[in-house]
Design an enzyme around this catalytic site. Sequence first.
Site, short mmCIF file in Angstrom:
data_model
loop_
_atom_site.label_atom_id
_atom_site.label_comp_id
_atom_site.label_asym_id
_atom_site.label_seq_id
_atom_site.Cartn_x
_atom_site.Cartn_y
_atom_site.Cartn_z
N SER A 65 10.86 49.49 30.13
CA SER A 65 11.07 50.52 29.09
C SER A 65 11.19 51.94 29.63
O SER A 65 11.62 52.83 28.89
CB SER A 65 9.93 50.48 28.09
OG SER A 65 10.24 49.58 27.07
N LYS A 68 14.46 53.56 29.22
CA LYS A 68 14.91 54.07 27.92
C LYS A 68 15.04 55.59 27.92
O LYS A 68 15.88 56.17 27.22
CB LYS A 68 13.93 53.65 26.82
CG LYS A 68 13.91 52.13 26.58
CD LYS A 68 12.76 51.75 25.65
CE LYS A 68 12.73 50.26 25.37
NZ LYS A 68 11.54 49.84 24.64
N TYR A 193 21.63 46.25 28.72
CA TYR A 193 20.22 46.57 28.47
C TYR A 193 19.29 45.86 29.46
O TYR A 193 18.38 46.46 30.03
CB TYR A 193 19.86 46.21 27.02
CG TYR A 193 18.40 46.44 26.69
CD1 TYR A 193 17.91 47.74 26.49
CD2 TYR A 193 17.51 45.38 26.61
CE1 TYR A 193 16.57 47.95 26.21
CE2 TYR A 193 16.17 45.59 26.33
CZ TYR A 193 15.70 46.88 26.12
OH TYR A 193 14.36 47.09 25.86
N TYR A 245 4.12 53.48 23.77
CA TYR A 245 4.10 52.48 22.70
C TYR A 245 3.26 53.00 21.52
O TYR A 245 3.17 54.22 21.32
CB TYR A 245 3.56 51.13 23.20
CG TYR A 245 4.31 50.59 24.39
CD1 TYR A 245 5.64 50.19 24.28
CD2 TYR A 245 3.70 50.48 25.62
CE1 TYR A 245 6.33 49.68 25.37
CE2 TYR A 245 4.39 49.96 26.72
CZ TYR A 245 5.70 49.57 26.58
OH TYR A 245 6.38 49.07 27.66
N VAL A 263 6.71 47.43 30.61
CA VAL A 263 5.89 46.22 30.69
C VAL A 263 5.75 45.66 32.11
O VAL A 263 4.95 44.75 32.33
CB VAL A 263 6.39 45.08 29.76
CG1 VAL A 263 6.15 45.41 28.31
CG2 VAL A 263 7.84 44.75 30.03
#
Length: 309
Positions: A65, A68, A193, A245, A263
């Site tokens: 992540s 992102k 992705y 998160y 993660v």
Amino acid sequence: MACQRNEELQELLNEAKKVANEGKVASYIPALQRENPDTLSCAIAYPDGQCISAGDIQKNFTLQSISKIITLALVLMDYGSEHVFHKVGMEPTGDPFNSIIKLETSSQAKPLNPMINAGALSVTSMIKGKDATEKVEYILDFVRKLCHDPEITYCKDVAISEFTTSFLNRSLCYYMKGAGVIHGNVEEIMEVYTKQCAISMNCLQLAIIGAVFAGDGICPVTQEEVIPKNVARICKTFMVTCGMYNASGEFAIKIGVPAKSGVSGGIMCAVPGRFGIGIFGPPLNEIGNSHTGMRLLELFQEKYDLSMF
Ligand code: GLU
């Protein structure tokens, strides 16, 4: 960038490692579960090009992540904020990163922010290129520029492992496509992705990217502007409001700096005007943040007063 090993940092690392057995290495992406829970490494990159580190900083891990934030910066640079925020919102959510619920309950099926999976998939659908290969290469070129390393690439094993098991992310894409929020081929978006999430680097390279954001877009190695100040500012704001998160509020109170976790156990922090931090500690807490990494940042906060608030 040459990095000095630092004894004080190593002591904090040794202390943080004591909680390694309280966390759990991610296993929903099968290839991630091979990581050793005792691994913990950290680098701090300063805007003048200096760097300190502790642990095995040669060890590579995938961004997951954390990527992102990078793709968000890229689409903001390519299209401007008005276009991007037409397709993805700016508001934090208390839901888990892969939740579908808000897509269904909000009026336009527009993902709430670019840090949850739905929002990140929407961002990935905007990446420029004629096919998946060109799009992945475009992202990689940007990452190579950010950490000033032409060798950066993605880990094929991890990318395939996620691509073949990522049914929930596919569902998010199809839902958004059905609602007209994203366009294009879902398998292609998923390929880009999963490859962006599988971009592999060590904590020194991650600290350098953190330092770029911390320094308003200036690369600490070359002193060149690689991200416009305004884009760096938007990204840092998302890191504060949704980077950790659905524990971002607690993180803002306890640590108080822009940060993004993944993660795989990576955490990137951008301490405004001070330095970038790259951490790799694979065991995760129940929210999905690196458990040893969080402990290390708590120790940093106690010792170096990190919080910007
Ligand atoms: N590739 C992962 C996923 O989409 C990234 C999740 C994360 O690091 O939070 O499930």
